[in-house]
Design a protein around this motif. Structure first.
Motif, PDB file in Angstrom:
ATOM      1  N   LYS A 189       1.215   4.193  -2.933  1.00  7.47           N
ATOM      2  CA  LYS A 189       1.059   5.622  -2.652  1.00  7.47           C
ATOM      3  C   LYS A 189       2.259   6.416  -3.174  1.00  7.47           C
ATOM      4  O   LYS A 189       2.095   7.499  -3.727  1.00  7.47           O
ATOM      5  N   ASN A 190       3.438   5.876  -2.981  1.00  4.45           N
ATOM      6  CA  ASN A 190       4.657   6.584  -3.387  1.00  4.45           C
ATOM      7  C   ASN A 190       4.919   6.534  -4.887  1.00  4.45           C
ATOM      8  O   ASN A 190       5.496   7.468  -5.439  1.00  4.45           O
TER       9      ASN A 190
ATOM     10  N   ILE B 217       0.836  -1.210   0.000  1.00  9.94           N
ATOM     11  CA  ILE B 217       0.000   0.000   0.000  1.00  9.94           C
ATOM     12  C   ILE B 217       0.867   1.255   0.000  1.00  9.94           C
ATOM     13  O   ILE B 217       0.615   2.188  -0.770  1.00  9.94           O
ATOM     14  N   ASP B 218       1.891   1.274   0.839  1.00  8.24           N
ATOM     15  CA  ASP B 218       2.797   2.423   0.876  1.00  8.24           C
ATOM     16  C   ASP B 218       3.517   2.616  -0.460  1.00  8.24           C
ATOM     17  O   ASP B 218       3.667   3.753  -0.930  1.00  8.24           O
TER      18      ASP B 218
END
Length: 100
Positions: free
Chosen positions: A97-98, A93-94
């Motif tokens: 996002k990035n 998920i991170d």
């Protein structure tokens, strides 16, 4: 982390459902016979029962999810138990996002 492989795994509703059910196993599965709690996950037999799919299909799905580290497998005798790999899910998920 291979986004394409994880995305392939997540492109199936039943596999998404399995991840959702494993988030709160005590609410989605019956008590387990061979282990006292859900610390090591949920027995494949309970996951199969909930999906209504064949054992071979569920085993294939769980293997796919395990290979991309979305699930952690633990053996107890002849039974395999699966639980979510929360760290890997959060990393995915991170990274989304990035990167996107």
């Amino acid at each position: 982390m291979n986004f394409l492989e994880i995305n392939k795994v997540l492109s199936n509703k039943v596999r998404i459902d399995i991840l959702h059910w494993l988030k709160k196993p005590e609410k989605n599965f019956p008590p387990q016979v061979n282990v006292p709690d859900f610390n090591d996950g949920v027995c494949v037999c309970h996951i199969q029962d909930k999906t209504g799919l064949s054992q071979s299909t569920i085993s294939h799905y769980l293997t796919m999810m395990h290979k991309v580290n979305l699930l952690i497998a633990t053996r107890h005798g002849k039974w395999t138990y699966y639980k979510r790999n929360e760290n890997e899910i959060l990393n995915y998920i991170d990274s989304l996002k990035n990167e996107l």
